[in-house]
Motif scaffolding. Structure first.
Motif, mmCIF file in Angstrom:
data_model
loop_
_atom_site.group_PDB
_atom_site.id
_atom_site.type_symbol
_atom_site.label_atom_id
_atom_site.label_comp_id
_atom_site.label_asym_id
_atom_site.label_seq_id
_atom_site.Cartn_x
_atom_site.Cartn_y
_atom_site.Cartn_z
ATOM 1 N N TYR A 193 0.856 -1.186 0.000
ATOM 2 C CA TYR A 193 0.000 0.000 0.000
ATOM 3 C C TYR A 193 0.890 1.234 0.000
ATOM 4 C CZ TYR A 193 -3.718 -3.323 0.747
ATOM 5 O OH TYR A 193 -4.578 -4.369 0.580
ATOM 6 N N ASP A 238 -3.945 0.914 -3.662
ATOM 7 C CA ASP A 238 -4.730 2.053 -3.178
ATOM 8 C C ASP A 238 -4.324 3.377 -3.818
ATOM 9 O OD1 ASP A 238 -2.292 2.011 -1.832
ATOM 10 O OD2 ASP A 238 -3.125 2.664 0.091
ATOM 11 N N VAL A 239 -3.525 3.326 -4.878
ATOM 12 C CA VAL A 239 -3.229 4.536 -5.650
ATOM 13 C C VAL A 239 -3.978 4.446 -6.980
ATOM 14 C CG1 VAL A 239 -1.453 5.890 -6.828
ATOM 15 C CG2 VAL A 239 -0.963 4.869 -4.602
ATOM 16 N N PRO A 240 -5.006 5.271 -7.181
ATOM 17 C CA PRO A 240 -5.754 5.219 -8.436
ATOM 18 C C PRO A 240 -4.855 5.562 -9.630
ATOM 19 C CG PRO A 240 -6.887 6.550 -6.789
ATOM 20 C CD PRO A 240 -5.512 6.289 -6.259
ATOM 21 N N HIS A 241 -5.204 5.012 -10.776
ATOM 22 C CA HIS A 241 -4.435 5.297 -11.991
ATOM 23 C C HIS A 241 -4.286 6.799 -12.209
ATOM 24 C CE1 HIS A 241 -3.250 5.507 -16.176
ATOM 25 N NE2 HIS A 241 -4.336 6.209 -16.425
ATOM 26 N N GLU A 242 -5.358 7.541 -11.931
ATOM 27 C CA GLU A 242 -5.360 8.978 -12.188
ATOM 28 C C GLU A 242 -4.370 9.735 -11.300
ATOM 29 O OE1 GLU A 242 -9.029 7.152 -13.656
ATOM 30 O OE2 GLU A 242 -7.976 7.066 -11.725
ATOM 31 N N GLU A 243 -3.894 9.108 -10.235
ATOM 32 C CA GLU A 243 -2.967 9.769 -9.316
ATOM 33 C C GLU A 243 -1.591 9.087 -9.294
ATOM 34 O OE1 GLU A 243 -4.795 10.114 -5.477
ATOM 35 O OE2 GLU A 243 -6.737 10.657 -6.333
ATOM 36 N N SER A 244 -1.298 8.296 -10.314
ATOM 37 C CA SER A 244 -0.088 7.457 -10.281
ATOM 38 C C SER A 244 1.056 7.996 -11.131
ATOM 39 C CB SER A 244 -0.442 6.047 -10.764
ATOM 40 O OG SER A 244 -0.832 6.068 -12.131
ATOM 41 N N SER A 298 -13.803 -1.597 -13.554
ATOM 42 C CA SER A 298 -12.981 -0.515 -14.118
ATOM 43 C C SER A 298 -13.627 0.096 -15.354
ATOM 44 C CB SER A 298 -11.590 -1.041 -14.473
ATOM 45 O OG SER A 298 -10.908 -1.499 -13.334
ATOM 46 N N ARG A 320 -12.550 3.066 -17.643
ATOM 47 C CA ARG A 320 -11.183 3.457 -17.271
ATOM 48 C C ARG A 320 -10.136 2.478 -17.800
ATOM 49 N NH1 ARG A 320 -10.347 2.728 -12.147
ATOM 50 N NH2 ARG A 320 -8.754 4.332 -11.849
ATOM 51 N N ILE A 325 -6.013 2.983 -18.152
ATOM 52 C CA ILE A 325 -5.119 2.225 -17.277
ATOM 53 C C ILE A 325 -4.114 1.432 -18.105
ATOM 54 C CG2 ILE A 325 -5.003 0.355 -15.582
ATOM 55 C CD1 ILE A 325 -7.792 1.279 -14.595
#
Length: 268
Positions: A102, A130-136, A158, A161, A165
């Motif tokens: 995590y 727990d890290v969404p694709h949009e924030e990775s 998903s 999305r 991804i």
């Protein structure tokens, strides 16, 4: 040390399916984990998922939660897990390692130190659920710089999305076979076959499936159309059942062989 790409290429040429066991590092202790890792490679494991114990594992079911609790009692941290990977390399283990963690343990360690040590420890892939694709984007950039594949995780939910991804996918795609947390299951999400086939049609990366797969029959089922199969809770439960023997010097070797046999029987 073999890379994820090399491993999947070899298995594809052989017409096989990658067996990807999961274990919680430090359960029941660090030294036993090191021995189990060697047993798993000898059993035919192709890639190993190393789970970092965490106090609030949102994606994990009760079996892996208990394993995390036992490892945390041993004061196992993400640094410990990376050290186990490094020691396993020094012990001659060649299969690729994927670290499952995590985000908070990574953040607490510091991104610079984490990726530097992960690279030095021979980590080939990374899953942070727990890290969404949009924030990775920052993680992806740092992972690329370290030569570590930040693996895309996709689920039946998903939906729209998936394309985004997969566009930033590295290593292989991890498809979640069931909704909810990890754990052994008798059945899977109704549309899982169509979901996996849809994912495979959208990417050139190998596609592996996990969450709930616990028997040879289930491995065979998914091997018909997946490049890899992840088995987690069933292995962690087997280790849990053998802890008294693993902690007994007279019965330890036999317990390790039982774990090896269990995993060998999953290999198709």
């Amino acid at each position: 040390m073999h890379s994820i790409e090399e491993t999947f290429n070899r298995i594809s040429q052989e017409g096989g399916t990658a067996l990807i066991p999961f274990l919680t590092v430090g359960d029941p202790d660090k030294e036993t984990t090191l021995e189990i890792i060697q047993q798993l490679e000898q059993a035919g494991a192709d890639i190993l998922e190393l789970g970092v114990p965490y106090s609030d594992p949102l994606a994990d079911g009760p079996v892996i939660q208990r394993a995390s609790a036992r490892a945390l009692e041993q004061l196992v941290t993400v640094r410990t897990c990376l050290d186990v990977a490094k020691q396993s390399r020094e012990n001659g283990v060649q299969m690729p390692f994927v670290l499952f963690t995590y985000y908070n343990p990574v953040l607490q360690m510091g991104l610079d130190q984490f990726f530097e040590q992960a690279k030095e420890s021979g980590i080939g892939g990374l899953i942070i659920p727990d890290v969404p694709h949009e924030e990775s984007s920052e993680l992806l950039e740092r992972a690329d710089a370290a030569g570590i594949a930040l693996l895309p995780l996709v689920a039946p939910t998903s939906s729209e999305r998936i394309e985004r991804i997969l566009n930033n996918g590295r290593g292989f795609v991890y498809c979640v076979s069931s909704l909810g947390v990890t754990g052994e299951r008798a059945s899977f999400h109704e549309g899982v076959d169509a979901f996996i086939q849809d994912v495979k049609s959208r990417t050139s990366l190998p596609v592996a499936v996990g969450f709930g797969i616990s028997s040879r029959e289930q491995v065979e089922r998914f091997s018909e159309f997946c490049d890899g199969v992840v088995v987690g809770s069933a292995i962690v439960r087997t280790i849990e059942s053998l802890i008294p023997d693993l902690m007994n010097a007279n019965r330890r070797e036999d317990a390790l062989l039982q774990i090896r046999k269990f995993v060998a029987e999953l290999k198709v």
